[in-house]
Design an enzyme around this catalytic site. Structure first.
Site, PDB file in Angstrom:
ATOM      1  N   LEU A   1       0.851  -1.197   0.000  1.00  0.00           N
ATOM      2  CA  LEU A   1       0.000   0.000   0.000  1.00  0.00           C
ATOM      3  C   LEU A   1       0.880   1.239   0.000  1.00  0.00           C
ATOM      4  O   LEU A   1       1.021   1.937   1.010  1.00  0.00           O
ATOM      5  CB  LEU A   1      -0.936  -0.002   1.210  1.00  0.00           C
ATOM      6  CG  LEU A   1      -1.835  -1.232   1.372  1.00  0.00           C
ATOM      7  CD1 LEU A   1      -2.734  -1.074   2.577  1.00  0.00           C
ATOM      8  CD2 LEU A   1      -2.653  -1.461   0.120  1.00  0.00           C
TER       9      LEU A   1
ATOM     10  N   GLU B   1       1.595   4.328  -2.767  1.00  0.00           N
ATOM     11  CA  GLU B   1       1.452   4.977  -4.068  1.00  0.00           C
ATOM     12  C   GLU B   1       2.800   5.468  -4.604  1.00  0.00           C
ATOM     13  O   GLU B   1       3.057   5.413  -5.808  1.00  0.00           O
ATOM     14  CB  GLU B   1       0.470   6.148  -3.972  1.00  0.00           C
ATOM     15  CG  GLU B   1      -0.988   5.721  -3.803  1.00  0.00           C
ATOM     16  CD  GLU B   1      -1.326   5.215  -2.426  1.00  0.00           C
ATOM     17  OE1 GLU B   1      -2.318   4.467  -2.282  1.00  0.00           O
ATOM     18  OE2 GLU B   1      -0.573   5.534  -1.472  1.00  0.00           O
TER      19      GLU B   1
ATOM     20  N   ASP C   1      -7.906  10.299  -5.002  1.00  0.00           N
ATOM     21  CA  ASP C   1      -7.568  11.049  -3.794  1.00  0.00           C
ATOM     22  C   ASP C   1      -6.183  10.686  -3.267  1.00  0.00           C
ATOM     23  O   ASP C   1      -5.510  11.497  -2.645  1.00  0.00           O
ATOM     24  CB  ASP C   1      -8.607  10.773  -2.699  1.00  0.00           C
ATOM     25  CG  ASP C   1     -10.026  10.795  -3.245  1.00  0.00           C
ATOM     26  OD1 ASP C   1     -10.773  11.711  -2.910  1.00  0.00           O
ATOM     27  OD2 ASP C   1     -10.377   9.888  -4.028  1.00  0.00           O
TER      28      ASP C   1
ATOM     29  N   ILE D   1      -3.532  10.054  -4.950  1.00  0.00           N
ATOM     30  CA  ILE D   1      -2.432  10.450  -5.822  1.00  0.00           C
ATOM     31  C   ILE D   1      -1.579  11.541  -5.174  1.00  0.00           C
ATOM     32  O   ILE D   1      -0.427  11.757  -5.570  1.00  0.00           O
ATOM     33  CB  ILE D   1      -2.968  10.891  -7.202  1.00  0.00           C
ATOM     34  CG1 ILE D   1      -1.931  10.626  -8.300  1.00  0.00           C
ATOM     35  CG2 ILE D   1      -3.406  12.337  -7.209  1.00  0.00           C
ATOM     36  CD1 ILE D   1      -2.494  10.714  -9.707  1.00  0.00           C
TER      37      ILE D   1
ATOM     38  N   HIS E   1     -12.361   9.814  -0.673  1.00  0.00           N
ATOM     39  CA  HIS E   1     -12.425   8.797  -1.731  1.00  0.00           C
ATOM     40  C   HIS E   1     -13.370   9.209  -2.861  1.00  0.00           C
ATOM     41  O   HIS E   1     -13.843   8.352  -3.613  1.00  0.00           O
ATOM     42  CB  HIS E   1     -12.914   7.458  -1.164  1.00  0.00           C
ATOM     43  CG  HIS E   1     -12.031   6.854  -0.128  1.00  0.00           C
ATOM     44  ND1 HIS E   1     -11.969   7.345   1.155  1.00  0.00           N
ATOM     45  CD2 HIS E   1     -11.165   5.808  -0.180  1.00  0.00           C
ATOM     46  CE1 HIS E   1     -11.112   6.610   1.853  1.00  0.00           C
ATOM     47  NE2 HIS E   1     -10.603   5.682   1.062  1.00  0.00           N
TER      48      HIS E   1
END
Length: 325
Positions: free
Chosen positions: A58, A60, A85, A87, A129
């Site tokens: 998890l 990004e 969201d 990013i 989200h």
């Protein structure tokens, strides 16, 4: 032609491109064994294996960092950020690395990667989200932005994105995944920077993006029964942007309403409005009208979320205000 959902159109594009080019691979959270939270990549790992369908931690930053490195060495990664969201967690990698490497290397190093992510409200997924952040990335040179509203557009644009040599932010609205439309059986590509006139009209231009396209079309149908012919245009990509199709429409109608789901302040609609103000001012018969969400976080409460999202009634009201004003 066949009728499929946008989810399945995206799935087909990914599958076909992975079969066509062994350099294409997928990377992201829960995309392998789980097959993505919307089932888009279900069974991909069985077909292509874990080397080409790479489940990640998890992180990004790790996803995008790995994708950038792979793209620089000749691979064509399709990286998935589970929600748009998130990013923000890899903002530097996207905006200061992926977007700038080709420029800073004098064109010697390309970054052919796609960042797929979903955006938008309507699922009661709350403030972290449900956001629409496309305008933030419009401001960053070096990133292309695709915003499909139909299964046909989604498949054709995604194939173009994967085959291109620049980083592409490919936005998929949650509320469109299960909408259906006709898609050709044979292969096709849709060029970036070419808007689509979804409905022709002579009285007013409505430019809409993502889920707002369907609402604009419904509003146009209602207005048609009252004798108002609205032309509905979907830009399909924000970068590059097809300003000429919209300018030509404004020259014909003299009026324009721009509808996006973003918070209205600083939205992509502001950039579109500025283009019209600078390049089509003399053809306008009425002020430019923008419709967007309030400048608040997306509510979790269903009634408040429904109020937050622009709807057909707001579009119709804006159109009538310009026509009758």
């Amino acid at each position: 032609m066949k009728e499929i959902s946008m989810r399945d159109a995206i799935r087909e594009a990914l599958w076909e491109e992975m079969e066509r080019d062994p350099n294409v691979f997928l990377i992201g959270e829960d995309i392998g064994v789980m097959g993505n939270i919307f089932g888009i990549t279900a069974d991909f790992i069985k077909k292509f294996g874990k080397e080409r369908v790479r489940d990640t931690p998890l992180s990004e930053s790790a996803i995008i960092g790995c994708a950038i490195g792979a793209a620089m060495t000749g691979m064509r990664p399709v990286a998935e950020i589970m929600y748009m969201d998130f990013i923000g967690c890899c903002f530097d990698a996207v905006c200061n690395q992926a977007a700038k490497i080709r420029f800073m290397s004098g064109g010697k190093v390309k970054v052919p990667m796609v960042i797929r992510t979903n955006c938008g409200a309507g699922f009661q997924a709350a403030a972290q989200h449900s956001q629409s952040w496309e305008a933030i990335f419009m401001h960053v040179p070096g990133i292309k932005i695709a915003i499909p509203s139909t299964p046909y557009d989604a498949k054709g644009l995604l194939k173009t994105a994967i085959r291109g040599d620049d980083p592409v932010l490919f936005l998929e609205h949650k509320m469109l995944y299960f909408t259906k439309g006709l898609v050709p059986e044979e292969e096709y590509l849709i060029p970036f920077g070419k808007a689509d006139v979804k409905k022709e009209g002579k009285d007013i231009t409505i430019v809409a993006t993502l889920a707002m396209v369907q609402k604009a079309l419904k509003a146009a149908d209602i207005l048609a029964k009252e004798g108002i012919e609205a032309e509905v245009i979907d830009p399909r990509t924000l970068v590059p942007f097809d300003k000429q199709t919209i300018i030509n429409s404004v020259k014909k109608t003299g009026r324009i309403v721009i509808v996006t789901e973003e918070n209205k302040r600083g939205a992509s609609s502001a950039e579109i409005a500025s283009i019209i103000a600078e390049e089509a001012w003399s053809w306008l018969k009425a002020p430019i009208k923008r419709i967007g969400a309030p400048n608040t976080p997306v509510p979790f409460s269903p009634p408040l979320e429904n109020y937050y999202i622009p709807n057909e009634e707001k579009i119709i009201e804006a159109v009538k205000e310009l026509i009758n004003g």
